[in-house]
Design a protein around this motif. Sequence first.
Motif, PDB file in Angstrom:
ATOM      1  N   TYR A 119       0.764  -1.269  -0.133  1.00 37.37           N
ATOM      2  CA  TYR A 119      -0.192   0.078   0.226  1.00 37.37           C
ATOM      3  C   TYR A 119       0.872   0.779  -0.169  1.00 37.37           C
ATOM      4  O   TYR A 119       0.049   2.162  -0.453  1.00 37.37           O
ATOM      5  CB  TYR A 119      -0.924   0.113   1.642  1.00 37.37           C
ATOM      6  CG  TYR A 119      -2.233  -1.041   0.572  1.00 37.37           C
ATOM      7  CD1 TYR A 119      -3.355  -0.622  -0.273  1.00 37.37           C
ATOM      8  CD2 TYR A 119      -1.735  -2.359   1.235  1.00 37.37           C
ATOM      9  CE1 TYR A 119      -4.099  -1.724  -0.659  1.00 37.37           C
ATOM     10  CE2 TYR A 119      -2.493  -3.309   0.696  1.00 37.37           C
ATOM     11  CZ  TYR A 119      -4.002  -3.251  -0.118  1.00 37.37           C
ATOM     12  OH  TYR A 119      -4.682  -3.520  -0.207  1.00 37.37           O
ATOM     13  N   PHE A 120       2.421   1.856   0.867  1.00 32.27           N
ATOM     14  CA  PHE A 120       2.283   2.521   0.555  1.00 32.27           C
ATOM     15  C   PHE A 120       3.579   2.571  -1.242  1.00 32.27           C
ATOM     16  O   PHE A 120       3.226   3.684  -1.301  1.00 32.27           O
ATOM     17  CB  PHE A 120       4.174   2.201   2.080  1.00 32.27           C
ATOM     18  CG  PHE A 120       4.152   2.078   2.874  1.00 32.27           C
ATOM     19  CD1 PHE A 120       2.995   2.583   3.560  1.00 32.27           C
ATOM     20  CD2 PHE A 120       5.149   3.236   3.702  1.00 32.27           C
ATOM     21  CE1 PHE A 120       2.676   3.067   4.912  1.00 32.27           C
ATOM     22  CE2 PHE A 120       4.701   3.385   5.023  1.00 32.27           C
ATOM     23  CZ  PHE A 120       3.567   3.016   5.509  1.00 32.27           C
TER      24      PHE A 120
ATOM     25  N   ALA B  28     -10.734   4.404   2.909  1.00 33.75           N
ATOM     26  CA  ALA B  28     -10.004   2.873   3.243  1.00 33.75           C
ATOM     27  C   ALA B  28      -9.633   2.410   2.297  1.00 33.75           C
ATOM     28  O   ALA B  28     -10.818   2.764   0.463  1.00 33.75           O
ATOM     29  CB  ALA B  28     -11.454   1.572   3.459  1.00 33.75           C
ATOM     30  N   ASP B  29      -8.783   1.142   1.819  1.00 35.42           N
ATOM     31  CA  ASP B  29      -8.803   0.404   0.124  1.00 35.42           C
ATOM     32  C   ASP B  29      -9.122  -0.740   0.057  1.00 35.42           C
ATOM     33  O   ASP B  29      -9.073  -1.346   1.662  1.00 35.42           O
ATOM     34  CB  ASP B  29      -7.470   0.703  -0.054  1.00 35.42           C
ATOM     35  CG  ASP B  29      -6.536   2.136  -0.685  1.00 35.42           C
ATOM     36  OD1 ASP B  29      -7.233   3.138  -0.862  1.00 35.42           O
ATOM     37  OD2 ASP B  29      -5.667   2.021  -0.738  1.00 35.42           O
ATOM     38  N   ASN B  30      -9.362  -1.597  -0.735  1.00 29.42           N
ATOM     39  CA  ASN B  30     -10.007  -2.273  -0.637  1.00 29.42           C
ATOM     40  C   ASN B  30      -8.440  -3.415  -0.044  1.00 29.42           C
ATOM     41  O   ASN B  30      -7.163  -2.684  -1.200  1.00 29.42           O
ATOM     42  CB  ASN B  30     -10.011  -3.516  -1.792  1.00 29.42           C
ATOM     43  CG  ASN B  30     -11.909  -2.801  -2.392  1.00 29.42           C
ATOM     44  OD1 ASN B  30     -12.554  -3.171  -1.751  1.00 29.42           O
ATOM     45  ND2 ASN B  30     -11.816  -2.601  -3.397  1.00 29.42           N
ATOM     46  N   GLY B  31      -8.774  -4.799   0.612  1.00 26.04           N
ATOM     47  CA  GLY B  31      -7.172  -5.808   0.642  1.00 26.04           C
ATOM     48  C   GLY B  31      -6.875  -6.697  -0.809  1.00 26.04           C
ATOM     49  O   GLY B  31      -8.007  -6.695  -0.969  1.00 26.04           O
ATOM     50  N   PRO B  32      -5.778  -6.764   0.233  1.00 28.86           N
ATOM     51  CA  PRO B  32      -5.456  -8.416  -1.622  1.00 28.86           C
ATOM     52  C   PRO B  32      -6.101  -9.487  -1.463  1.00 28.86           C
ATOM     53  O   PRO B  32      -6.374  -9.716  -2.469  1.00 28.86           O
ATOM     54  CB  PRO B  32      -4.462  -8.460  -1.285  1.00 28.86           C
ATOM     55  CG  PRO B  32      -3.278  -8.093  -0.101  1.00 28.86           C
ATOM     56  CD  PRO B  32      -4.658  -7.114   0.177  1.00 28.86           C
ATOM     57  N   VAL B  33      -6.319  -9.650  -0.647  1.00 27.20           N
ATOM     58  CA  VAL B  33      -7.681 -10.731  -0.229  1.00 27.20           C
ATOM     59  C   VAL B  33      -8.552 -10.862   0.321  1.00 27.20           C
ATOM     60  O   VAL B  33      -9.827  -9.807   0.191  1.00 27.20           O
ATOM     61  CB  VAL B  33      -7.189 -11.611   1.156  1.00 27.20           C
ATOM     62  CG1 VAL B  33      -8.265 -12.687   1.547  1.00 27.20           C
ATOM     63  CG2 VAL B  33      -5.926 -12.351   1.402  1.00 27.20           C
ATOM     64  N   ARG B  34     -10.108 -11.132  -0.997  1.00 23.69           N
ATOM     65  CA  ARG B  34     -10.946 -10.668  -1.073  1.00 23.69           C
ATOM     66  C   ARG B  34     -11.994 -10.944   0.404  1.00 23.69           C
ATOM     67  O   ARG B  34     -12.206 -11.334   1.113  1.00 23.69           O
ATOM     68  CB  ARG B  34     -11.428 -12.156  -1.495  1.00 23.69           C
ATOM     69  CG  ARG B  34     -12.609 -11.581  -2.599  1.00 23.69           C
ATOM     70  CD  ARG B  34     -13.938 -12.906  -3.093  1.00 23.69           C
ATOM     71  NE  ARG B  34     -15.660 -12.521  -3.216  1.00 23.69           N
ATOM     72  CZ  ARG B  34     -15.283 -11.619  -4.121  1.00 23.69           C
ATOM     73  NH1 ARG B  34     -15.063 -10.550  -5.377  1.00 23.69           N
ATOM     74  NH2 ARG B  34     -16.383 -11.169  -4.909  1.00 23.69           N
ATOM     75  N   GLY B  35     -12.933  -9.031  -0.255  1.00 18.36           N
ATOM     76  CA  GLY B  35     -13.353  -9.064   0.681  1.00 18.36           C
ATOM     77  C   GLY B  35     -12.778  -8.495   2.048  1.00 18.36           C
ATOM     78  O   GLY B  35     -13.110  -7.513   3.385  1.00 18.36           O
ATOM     79  N   LEU B 149     -16.598  -1.979   1.107  1.00 20.67           N
ATOM     80  CA  LEU B 149     -16.055  -1.828   2.165  1.00 20.67           C
ATOM     81  C   LEU B 149     -17.036  -1.030   2.999  1.00 20.67           C
ATOM     82  O   LEU B 149     -17.837  -0.174   3.149  1.00 20.67           O
ATOM     83  CB  LEU B 149     -14.923  -0.332   1.676  1.00 20.67           C
ATOM     84  CG  LEU B 149     -13.995  -1.105   1.102  1.00 20.67           C
ATOM     85  CD1 LEU B 149     -13.393   0.807  -0.346  1.00 20.67           C
ATOM     86  CD2 LEU B 149     -13.268  -1.350   2.035  1.00 20.67           C
ATOM     87  N   PHE B 150     -16.179  -1.471   4.428  1.00 21.68           N
ATOM     88  CA  PHE B 150     -16.400  -1.046   6.119  1.00 21.68           C
ATOM     89  C   PHE B 150     -18.432  -1.717   5.903  1.00 21.68           C
ATOM     90  O   PHE B 150     -18.391  -1.907   7.016  1.00 21.68           O
ATOM     91  CB  PHE B 150     -16.795   0.400   6.386  1.00 21.68           C
ATOM     92  CG  PHE B 150     -16.225   0.888   6.247  1.00 21.68           C
ATOM     93  CD1 PHE B 150     -15.297   0.648   7.835  1.00 21.68           C
ATOM     94  CD2 PHE B 150     -15.379   2.564   5.759  1.00 21.68           C
ATOM     95  CE1 PHE B 150     -13.777   1.860   7.453  1.00 21.68           C
ATOM     96  CE2 PHE B 150     -14.858   2.871   5.098  1.00 21.68           C
ATOM     97  CZ  PHE B 150     -13.579   2.621   6.265  1.00 21.68           C
ATOM     98  N   LEU B 151     -18.781  -1.971   5.086  1.00 16.71           N
ATOM     99  CA  LEU B 151     -20.209  -2.787   5.564  1.00 16.71           C
ATOM    100  C   LEU B 151     -20.559  -3.861   5.296  1.00 16.71           C
ATOM    101  O   LEU B 151     -21.222  -4.944   6.358  1.00 16.71           O
ATOM    102  CB  LEU B 151     -21.121  -2.131   4.314  1.00 16.71           C
ATOM    103  CG  LEU B 151     -21.245  -0.394   3.992  1.00 16.71           C
ATOM    104  CD1 LEU B 151     -22.389  -0.648   2.620  1.00 16.71           C
ATOM    105  CD2 LEU B 151     -21.369   0.004   4.834  1.00 16.71           C
ATOM    106  N   ARG B 152     -19.785  -4.636   4.574  1.00 12.89           N
ATOM    107  CA  ARG B 152     -19.472  -6.394   4.845  1.00 12.89           C
ATOM    108  C   ARG B 152     -18.410  -6.177   3.652  1.00 12.89           C
ATOM    109  O   ARG B 152     -17.723  -6.117   3.068  1.00 12.89           O
ATOM    110  CB  ARG B 152     -20.070  -7.178   3.440  1.00 12.89           C
ATOM    111  CG  ARG B 152     -22.149  -7.233   4.150  1.00 12.89           C
ATOM    112  CD  ARG B 152     -23.059  -8.246   2.967  1.00 12.89           C
ATOM    113  NE  ARG B 152     -22.267  -7.582   1.977  1.00 12.89           N
ATOM    114  CZ  ARG B 152     -23.476  -7.026   1.631  1.00 12.89           C
ATOM    115  NH1 ARG B 152     -24.307  -6.522   2.051  1.00 12.89           N
ATOM    116  NH2 ARG B 152     -23.155  -6.833  -0.501  1.00 12.89           N
TER     117      ARG B 152
END
Lengths: 476, 476
Positions: A119-120, B28-35, B149-152
């Motif tokens: 992310y950086f 926020a950003d999406n993470g690499p692992v789904r969800g 993001l944030f909701l689920r």
Amino acid sequence: MAKTPVLTPQADDFPRWYQDLINKAELADNGPVRGTMVIRPYGYGLWERMQREMDARIKETGAQNAYFPLLIPQSYLTREAEHVEGFAPELAVVTHGGGKELEEPVVVRPTSETIVNEYFSKWVQSYRDLPLLINQWANVVRWEMRPRLFLRTSEFLWQEGHTAHATYEEARDFAARIHRHVYGDFMRDVLAMDFVLGRKTAKERFAGAINTLTLEGMMGDGKALQLGTSHELGQNFAEAFDTRYLAKDGTRELVWQTSWGSTTRMIGALAMMHGDDDGLRVPPRLAPVQVVVLAIKGDDAVLAKVHEIGGALRAAGIRVQVDDRTDTPFGRRAVDWELKGVPVRVEVGPRDLASGTVMLVRRILGKHSPGGKEPVPVDALATLLPTVLEEDQALLLTQARARRESRTSDVRTVDEAVEATAAGGWARVPWAALGEEGEARLAEHSVTVRCLVTEDGAVPHAEETPGNVALVARSY
Amino acid sequence: MAKTPVLTPQADDFPRWYQDLINKAELADNGPVRGTMVIRPYGYGLWERMQREMDARIKETGAQNAYFPLLIPQSYLTREAEHVEGFAPELAVVTHGGGKELEEPVVVRPTSETIVNEYFSKWVQSYRDLPLLINQWANVVRWEMRPRLFLRTSEFLWQEGHTAHATYEEARDFAARIHRHVYGDFMRDVLAMDFVLGRKTAKERFAGAINTLTLEGMMGDGKALQLGTSHELGQNFAEAFDTRYLAKDGTRELVWQTSWGSTTRMIGALAMMHGDDDGLRVPPRLAPVQVVVLAIKGDDAVLAKVHEIGGALRAAGIRVQVDDRTDTPFGRRAVDWELKGVPVRVEVGPRDLASGTVMLVRRILGKHSPGGKEPVPVDALATLLPTVLEEDQALLLTQARARRESRTSDVRTVDEAVEATAAGGWARVPWAALGEEGEARLAEHSVTVRCLVTEDGAVPHAEETPGNVALVARSY
């Protein structure tokens, strides 16, 4: 008639004493999965106070808190060769999610350098985005073969800081600032801990770092415990994740990075540095409860008095708990507060009311020491206690320092170092006389180089600086 | 010339607006692992403020914080039949640890009722140990097929409370207290959120509970979002884990329990309840930054002035940030603060200095509303702003409540309910006219019973109380 001790005496079996203490002071229980732990409310209360104090100091550096995911694609870890080699044996691997086998297994984070750098690389564009100073409070998992509550657990709580800078010097200075002024000042000023600030040898360095700074504390049995570490990562992760910034001159440069962590291990260190045969001794500045006001008996006048005193001390800014559980025998409650290491007990009984005094018992100074247990006028408490608490805070540090000094010896050879550390205690050996070969020979005797310091006790700028001294010891 | 909007307008595409906002306000950003998600510093700052406010309210009930392990033996979950059925499809399973395949797979906690009860069974001995009131701040993992993001999200942060009581009534009352006075008061008074307090139907209940209490909020597009839940667990987990206490009469009785949780979803709810086409609008009582003081240009007098104002406001107890980054165009910075929803901007330029005034811009009232953007004397700021912030706090709640009231209709049948909720909006239907069969028919149209309330809007004591009204809606 000799009383049966509540805890195994330290001198008989220090590890057993530690285990008894963690259990009987209700700090933690073993979890059902090997090496995990349940942190009980009293233990967690210590952690909350540590978090609050540390968090404020971390934010003073300009760092902000964020949160990165627990689950990391396995492929991320392999991008930095030393990093994966260091952590691979300790990983917990998730292979199934949502009822299906995953295409790529994911690991439960053992630390977050890799995912943070992913992310950086997106967030850092230009020199204007630097320094980027991030901290997170989180849990991590490192599979542990020889677990010990708080000291080595398969899951632990910590803060991990991650920063990116434009130059080597800035990163180096930031890692040093965290080492000395965030961790060092906090541990000395709040935890009353004594420690040596030093530099790890190449062998003991964090997997992926170019330099690891450490704080090493001496426990009650003379062994060493690493209290916290701050790493210069150089450009290792920046290269692996292509974390670059547009410099003022238009070139795209790799960032220089640091990472640094401190963990729930500090709770174990607190127990082993300050604890005695009666239990914990919690430094007043840390203590969630600084003073407990105990009703000896359950008559109405006494119960009214303990609550009155509690209110007055609270108003004076002291963290107070009133213990009016007089259906439990007084002796049992007193022993329990001793075990939990609450700095001061104010004991109130019917006779005290008549004389206008209460019994003041100082856990840190000790009830058998002069002034450790004596009647004081009720009216004097609110002005007396802040001084008592500060005195006892200072006393803990003095005692810890005195122990380290008396149990550290200067030696010249590997054999002397092994002998000096065999029964607990630290040895100082010239690093030139030891070197990697000597380090390997020490390891055969379960002795490690805890850190390097300069001749005058400062943190060396390099491993091979002439005059460097190795501090060696057995450790937890 | 029409400006290109920074965000997709809400009226064009609400979900897209939400996604744009989370991204551009740097929440926020999406993470690499789904969800999974990365919570960025600005988003995490909101969470820290929520934590602090909630934590104080939770502790006021007498609950203490503790920490239970992330990893739970798979066999624990199977002990409560409904519980495992509810959570099995969402589990992340660790099959390998420390380089070896595990003898028994362990799950990453989706919630902690099972592992908590394992320890409650040890800690609870007699009636003297009750009530046992525990809370933890932690991460949980529930594999998510349709993440947002944030909701689920597959991992989220939350607090989960777990309590054990001697009687049904005590447990029931405690669950209700958390519902109304911890969650309800916090969300209304700090988050300026409008919601309905109600009871879930059997179909929507937490897996393993005998009753689930919920707070349902209306988002900007008229859909519903569950903001938090508090469960009566009855004796289901106590039976599964044999959690008993020795009563005064000497019998060994099962405890009655509750559990309750609120999550990082509240950040998404905040965005969707208060946000507008310009971005977030953060309630002043929550806002990590209540007032930003912006230097319009970088001349020395202006820079000195913004810092002077910042200091004065900070001294007045306001959470202030000074924005002196004048190498970035003023317009871009103003748009960014709008996006981030900082309640008040104080803009300072050379002309303002001359006139002794500054421009006050109110994000919540809106810059195009009367009084939303006007010059005020510098000297009046410190006394004016606390009032402005409280007014705007109240305004957010009023607006949210007005929207819910205007978009809720009373209907009599399933067909009418489907029609009323098709374009967003809630419908109130007599539960007697709906029942489980009607609930199933609604589900075919993606409409759910969000909760049951009594005729006069209170929380029903039972599902079948005559006069119960079902609140139905599409939901996130």
